[in-house]
Design an enzyme around this catalytic site. Structure first.
Site, PDB file in Angstrom:
ATOM      1  CG  HIS A 265       1.910   1.613  -8.389  1.00 46.88           C
ATOM      2  ND1 HIS A 265       3.270   1.708  -8.192  1.00 46.88           N
ATOM      3  CD2 HIS A 265       1.331   1.927  -7.194  1.00 46.88           C
ATOM      4  CE1 HIS A 265       3.509   2.077  -6.947  1.00 46.88           C
ATOM      5  NE2 HIS A 265       2.348   2.215  -6.318  1.00 46.88           N
ATOM      6  CB  SER A 266       0.363  -1.527  -5.864  1.00 52.30           C
ATOM      7  OG  SER A 266       0.224  -2.129  -4.599  1.00 52.30           O
ATOM      8  CG  MET A 267      -4.231  -5.725  -7.454  1.00 52.91           C
ATOM      9  SD  MET A 267      -5.978  -5.463  -7.018  1.00 52.91           S
ATOM     10  CE  MET A 267      -6.461  -4.292  -8.315  1.00 52.91           C
TER      11      MET A 267
ATOM     12  CB  SER B  21       5.404   0.455 -10.708  1.00 53.05           C
ATOM     13  OG  SER B  21       5.487   1.478  -9.745  1.00 53.05           O
TER      14      SER B  21
END
Length: 264
Positions: free
Chosen positions: A92-94, A119
């Site tokens: 998720h994200s990074m 994500s």
């Protein structure tokens, strides 16, 4: 095989009922920890061999030096993974970009990657350097709160801020200085999960992940902002379950939209 001692430092493992269960490794967002995936682990309990990465510099790894180079971070995770069987990755994200870089390393080592779930992140080649890692502490807190990463006022305590913000700043430095070739790709299928109201990941930018796989590609849209998974773990577990089973249908209660395209 992975180094067991090193793997214990990096991976929080939640065992399935069978050693033959699919292997899924999860990567948290900037400033996040392995515990963020607890609900996903509970929803997939007994079906998936789920491991969550614990980046250095936080919680039980507070004394370990944080890593501010995303390529080095990916190297470290790659080194401790079980390479004796296929692995799926969820970030998720990074964490989505770290997962992508780990997938590239696994592929180069001829380790099968069964799926990549990316994500809450624009495609790796789209650089978004908002300069968060260069901001003052107060401005950084404002950014974190605006994304829903923490409750407003949660970092008002000076001692907590002194513990949390250096780790967050380190992670932002890692992702904001990361660079990726425009057509770096993997052969594994990529499923992108995107919040329809995410202020930093417009849907067109999420769709650009399609150029990073030579396999199949799907974009799954969820209601919510940057941290949409928090209210959607059950549906996300259904999605992961479906893909790891090889495309078996979801139940009729799904609450998200789906766009598909062939990978370039």
């Amino acid at each position: 095989m992975a180094n067991v001692a090193e793997g214990g430092r990096w991976l929080r493992k939640f065992r399935a009922t069978s050693e033959e269960a699919p292997q899924l490794v999860c990567f948290p967002y900037a400033g996040g920890s392995a515990g963020w995936f607890t609900r996903l682990r509970m929803d997939l309990a007994g079906e998936v061999q789920l491991s969550a990465v614990q980046y250095p510099g936080r919680l039980d790894r507070l004394r370990d030096q944080p890593i501010d180079d995303l390529h080095v971070l990916a190297d470290e995770v790659f080194a401790v993974l079980d390479k004796s069987r296929p692995v799926a990755l969820f970030g998720h994200s990074m964490g989505a970009v770290v997962a992508f870089e780990v997938a590239r390393r696994l592929q180069a080592a001829s380790v099968p990657v069964s799926h990549l779930f990316a994500s809450g992140r624009a495609a790796p080649h789209l650089q978004r350097n908002a300069g968060v890692h260069l901001m003052s502490d107060d401005d950084m807190v404002t950014v974190i709160e605006s994304l829903g990463g923490v409750e407003p006022g949660a970092l008002s305590n000076a001692e907590l801020r002194a513990m949390v913000l250096p780790v967050v700043r380190n992670d932002y430095r890692a992702i904001e200085t990361y660079r990726c070739e425009p057509f770096a790709s993997i052969t594994a299928p990529i499923t992108v999960l995107a919040g329809t109201d995410d202020p930093i990941v417009p849907l067109p930018d999420a769709s650009e992940w399609t150029r990073h796989t030579t396999g199949s590609f799907a974009l799954e849209k969820f209601p919510g902002g940057h941290f949409f998974p928090v209210g959607q773990w059950g549906t996300i577990a259904d999605l992961v379950r479906r893909e790891l089973r090889g495309g078996a249908g979801l139940g009729s209660g799904g609450r998200h939209g789906r766009d598909e395209a062939a990978g370039a």
